[in-house]
Design a protein around this motif. Structure first.
Motif, PDB file in Angstrom:
ATOM      1  N   SER A   1       1.042  -1.034   0.268  1.00 54.42           N
ATOM      2  CA  SER A   1      -0.122   0.190   0.375  1.00 54.42           C
ATOM      3  C   SER A   1       0.753   0.909   0.067  1.00 54.42           C
ATOM      4  CB  SER A   1      -0.661   0.175   1.675  1.00 54.42           C
ATOM      5  OG  SER A   1      -0.170   0.334   2.665  1.00 54.42           O
ATOM      6  N   PRO A   2       0.737   2.517  -0.516  1.00 51.79           N
ATOM      7  CA  PRO A   2       1.636   3.996  -0.239  1.00 51.79           C
ATOM      8  C   PRO A   2       1.797   3.804   0.857  1.00 51.79           C
ATOM      9  CG  PRO A   2      -1.185   4.203  -1.638  1.00 51.79           C
ATOM     10  CD  PRO A   2      -0.710   2.748  -0.971  1.00 51.79           C
ATOM     11  N   MET A   3       0.586   4.022   2.360  1.00 46.18           N
ATOM     12  CA  MET A   3       1.423   4.039   3.709  1.00 46.18           C
ATOM     13  C   MET A   3       2.742   2.610   3.711  1.00 46.18           C
ATOM     14  SD  MET A   3       0.100   3.658   7.248  1.00 46.18           S
ATOM     15  CE  MET A   3       0.695   3.664   8.224  1.00 46.18           C
ATOM     16  N   GLY A   4       2.618   0.706   3.460  1.00 41.99           N
ATOM     17  CA  GLY A   4       3.563   0.527   3.547  1.00 41.99           C
ATOM     18  C   GLY A   4       4.103   0.743   2.771  1.00 41.99           C
ATOM     19  N   ALA A   5       4.548   1.530   1.452  1.00 41.87           N
ATOM     20  CA  ALA A   5       5.835   1.392   0.935  1.00 41.87           C
ATOM     21  C   ALA A   5       6.457   2.606   1.506  1.00 41.87           C
ATOM     22  CB  ALA A   5       5.234   2.762  -0.470  1.00 41.87           C
TER      23      ALA A   5
ATOM     24  N   PHE B   1       8.125  23.576  12.058  1.00 35.16           N
ATOM     25  CA  PHE B   1       7.498  23.850  10.681  1.00 35.16           C
ATOM     26  C   PHE B   1       7.996  22.630   9.848  1.00 35.16           C
ATOM     27  CE2 PHE B   1       7.001  25.943   7.111  1.00 35.16           C
ATOM     28  CZ  PHE B   1       4.799  26.704   6.880  1.00 35.16           C
ATOM     29  N   GLY B   2       9.259  23.267   9.393  1.00 30.52           N
ATOM     30  CA  GLY B   2       9.649  22.410   8.489  1.00 30.52           C
ATOM     31  C   GLY B   2       9.731  20.735   8.562  1.00 30.52           C
ATOM     32  N   VAL B   3       9.811  20.602   9.703  1.00 27.37           N
ATOM     33  CA  VAL B   3      10.206  18.843  10.290  1.00 27.37           C
ATOM     34  C   VAL B   3       8.056  18.523   9.633  1.00 27.37           C
ATOM     35  CG1 VAL B   3       9.570  17.087  11.968  1.00 27.37           C
ATOM     36  CG2 VAL B   3      11.567  18.674  11.180  1.00 27.37           C
ATOM     37  N   ILE B   4       6.784  19.463  10.558  1.00 27.25           N
ATOM     38  CA  ILE B   4       5.654  18.789  10.193  1.00 27.25           C
ATOM     39  C   ILE B   4       4.985  18.853   9.141  1.00 27.25           C
ATOM     40  CG2 ILE B   4       3.829  18.911  11.329  1.00 27.25           C
ATOM     41  CD1 ILE B   4       4.671  20.132  13.837  1.00 27.25           C
ATOM     42  N   SER B   5       5.442  19.771   8.097  1.00 26.85           N
ATOM     43  CA  SER B   5       5.676  20.497   6.599  1.00 26.85           C
ATOM     44  C   SER B   5       5.430  18.694   5.993  1.00 26.85           C
ATOM     45  CB  SER B   5       6.001  21.691   6.414  1.00 26.85           C
ATOM     46  OG  SER B   5       5.825  22.757   7.182  1.00 26.85           O
ATOM     47  N   ASN B   6       6.890  18.239   6.258  1.00 28.11           N
ATOM     48  CA  ASN B   6       6.558  17.403   5.859  1.00 28.11           C
ATOM     49  C   ASN B   6       6.091  15.940   5.766  1.00 28.11           C
ATOM     50  OD1 ASN B   6       9.152  15.430   3.732  1.00 28.11           O
ATOM     51  ND2 ASN B   6       9.552  14.775   5.647  1.00 28.11           N
ATOM     52  N   ILE B   7       5.847  16.385   7.075  1.00 27.90           N
ATOM     53  CA  ILE B   7       5.531  15.181   7.536  1.00 27.90           C
ATOM     54  C   ILE B   7       3.804  15.114   7.230  1.00 27.90           C
ATOM     55  CG2 ILE B   7       4.392  13.986   9.573  1.00 27.90           C
ATOM     56  CD1 ILE B   7       7.037  14.230  11.340  1.00 27.90           C
ATOM     57  N   VAL B   8       3.620  16.042   7.447  1.00 33.63           N
ATOM     58  CA  VAL B   8       1.926  16.626   6.379  1.00 33.63           C
ATOM     59  C   VAL B   8       1.916  16.463   4.861  1.00 33.63           C
ATOM     60  CG1 VAL B   8       0.453  17.919   6.391  1.00 33.63           C
ATOM     61  CG2 VAL B   8       1.526  18.207   8.005  1.00 33.63           C
ATOM     62  N   ALA B   9       2.734  16.752   4.610  1.00 33.11           N
ATOM     63  CA  ALA B   9       2.802  16.436   2.955  1.00 33.11           C
ATOM     64  C   ALA B   9       2.802  14.132   3.043  1.00 33.11           C
ATOM     65  CB  ALA B   9       4.360  16.503   2.156  1.00 33.11           C
TER      66      ALA B   9
ATOM     67  N   CYS C   1       0.470  12.502   0.986  1.00 29.46           N
ATOM     68  CA  CYS C   1       0.146  11.857  -0.915  1.00 29.46           C
ATOM     69  C   CYS C   1       0.841  10.410  -0.488  1.00 29.46           C
ATOM     70  CB  CYS C   1       1.594  12.565  -0.939  1.00 29.46           C
ATOM     71  SG  CYS C   1       1.948  14.998  -1.011  1.00 29.46           S
ATOM     72  N   TYR C   2       0.488   9.562   0.790  1.00 30.50           N
ATOM     73  CA  TYR C   2       0.556   8.326   0.867  1.00 30.50           C
ATOM     74  C   TYR C   2      -0.255   7.770   1.537  1.00 30.50           C
ATOM     75  CZ  TYR C   2       5.772   8.574  -1.246  1.00 30.50           C
ATOM     76  OH  TYR C   2       6.479   8.330  -1.819  1.00 30.50           O
ATOM     77  N   ASP C   3      -1.473   8.296   1.856  1.00 27.85           N
ATOM     78  CA  ASP C   3      -2.516   8.047   2.387  1.00 27.85           C
ATOM     79  C   ASP C   3      -2.232   7.718   4.078  1.00 27.85           C
ATOM     80  OD1 ASP C   3      -5.575   8.099   2.639  1.00 27.85           O
ATOM     81  OD2 ASP C   3      -5.254   5.893   1.727  1.00 27.85           O
TER      82      ASP C   3
END
Length: 412
Positions: free
Chosen positions: A158-162, A202-210, A214-216
């Motif tokens: 799955s996208p999350m698994g990947a 903000f930088g770290v969490i922005s990447n986590i949010v993306a 994007c990976y559901d």
């Protein structure tokens, strides 16, 4: 006393009410109140109260039924009830802000209340970053791909698994990502470094949010709210940051005075409590993370048949089993000849060298096992199976390692 614009006062009233609700104990989120020892007698009933409110809203407002109205562990933070809870927070915050605005329309500023709200958000966000960060510094959140994953075709992920196993493939990167989260949390604990900490978060969490979007990954609601907390903490300094970093202009220092107490002993007591609380939290995170790492990674309990195996059919072998992943003491994963996967519960009898397999309502199957040599395994019972052991360290994903010099990219 500087007057706040009307829109700013209205927004502050809403966000104050919203964050007061959002930072209280809830399923799957970090709360300062919940982090305090001996508060379960408050937090437990509070969470149950909200469970009842969400269920009532789901049934009587949205006319839902079945699993949509039940709270049970799913590993997801984006369930229907989570969305309903967030909607309740927003509606209550809007209603409270409206009443507040009617009753307190003459007030021109909320400097002191804003300072206290920043303290609440600083510590809430810091504790959250510690929780996620130390789960990576001691690589617990992500694991090195196990036997079942190594023999699974990439297209079945799955996208999350990947995402999960991409992270797990590099322990060094996991620790780096966790260290960045811990750094952001540490900076939030001091008033002078709050803006810097909010920028790091903000930088770290922005990447986590993306990644979550994007990976559901079903932590979209929570990570988005954490990102908004970082923005809220940065907001008072955004014009100064813009002046310095974009317009190349000098900026005036901002008042960093904290909400204080007139009594000197009370001030000292508050500082002592802050130090003790932070020490208590850090000790718990570091000690708990290290113990979990040692028990799960350093000396994990292994089953007698631990390993990855591939079938080497012999005359008379009739089973459709093609590959076996035996990594945990109570389970075995089998990949069939048609590439489907079947999971069995496993119970070993070391005295008889047998393993009993169970799967749902099917009758248990007992197989005797023997090892002709270190690289082969034979299973016999209702069927016979000859297996060759695979070396996981030979998989390219785990064996490639780091190279300073690459004449050509190895992109497979």
């Amino acid at each position: 006393m500087k007057r706040w614009p009307l829109l700013l006062r209205l927004l502050f009233r809403f966000f104050f009410c919203y964050y007061l609700l959002y930072t209280m104990p809830s399923h799957g989120s970090v709360s300062v109140l919940e982090a305090l020892p001996g508060t379960s007698w408050i937090t437990g009933p509070y969470v149950k109260m909200w469970d009842a409110i969400e269920t009532w809203t789901a049934i009587h407002v949205f006319h839902l039924s079945g699993e949509f109205i039940k709270r049970f562990p799913t590993g997801s933070g984006d369930t229907t009830l989570d969305y309903i809870q967030l909607l309740c927070y927003v509606v209550l915050a809007l209603f409270a802000a409206l009443i507040w605005s009617i009753l307190d329309w003459r007030r021109l500023e909320y400097n002191r209340l804003h300072a206290w709200l920043r303290v609440l958000l600083r510590y809430t966000l810091a504790l959250t970053m510690f929780g996620y960060g130390f789960a990576k510094v001691f690589p617990l959140q992500f694991r090195t791909p196990g036997f079942a994953r190594l023999m699974e075709p990439y297209g079945e992920f799955s996208p999350m698994g990947a995402l999960w196993w991409f992270m797990g493939a590099s322990t060094a990167y996991i620790i780096f990502a966790g260290a960045a989260e811990v750094l952001g949390g540490m900076l939030l604990l001091l008033r002078r470094t709050t803006t810097l900490g909010a920028m790091v978060c903000f930088g770290v969490i922005s990447n986590i949010v993306a990644l979550n979007y994007c990976y559901d990954v079903p932590v979209k609601l929570y990570s988005s709210n954490l990102l908004l907390m970082a923005v809220f903490l940065m907001a008072p300094d955004l014009h100064r940051l813009c002046a310095l970093l974009v317009l190349n202009r000098a900026t005036e220092p901002r008042d960093l005075s904290a909400p204080g107490f007139a009594n000197r002993k009370l001030r000292i007591g508050v500082v002592v409590l802050q130090v003790v609380f932070v020490g208590y939290v850090l000790y718990g995170q570091i000690s708990g993370g290290w113990q979990a790492y040692r028990s799960g990674r350093v000396s994990p309990k292994r089953p007698p048949l631990y390993g990855m195996y591939v079938a080497e059919p012999q005359p008379g072998d009739q089973t459709p089993w093609r590959k076996l992943a035996i990594e945990f003491p109570t389970s075995i994963t089998v990949r069939m000849a048609d590439d489907t996967v079947k999971n069995f519960g496993a119970t070993y009898d070391n005295g008889k060298d047998t393993v009993t397999l169970t799967s749902g309502k099917e009758a248990p199957v007992t197989l005797a096992y023997s090892r002709p040599d270190a690289d082969h395994l034979e299973l016999s019972g209702p069927f016979t199976l000859h297996l060759r052991k695979l070396d996981p360290s030979k998989f390219l994903l785990l064996s490639r390692g780091f190279h300073w010099i690459n004449e050509r990219p190895l992109n497979r």
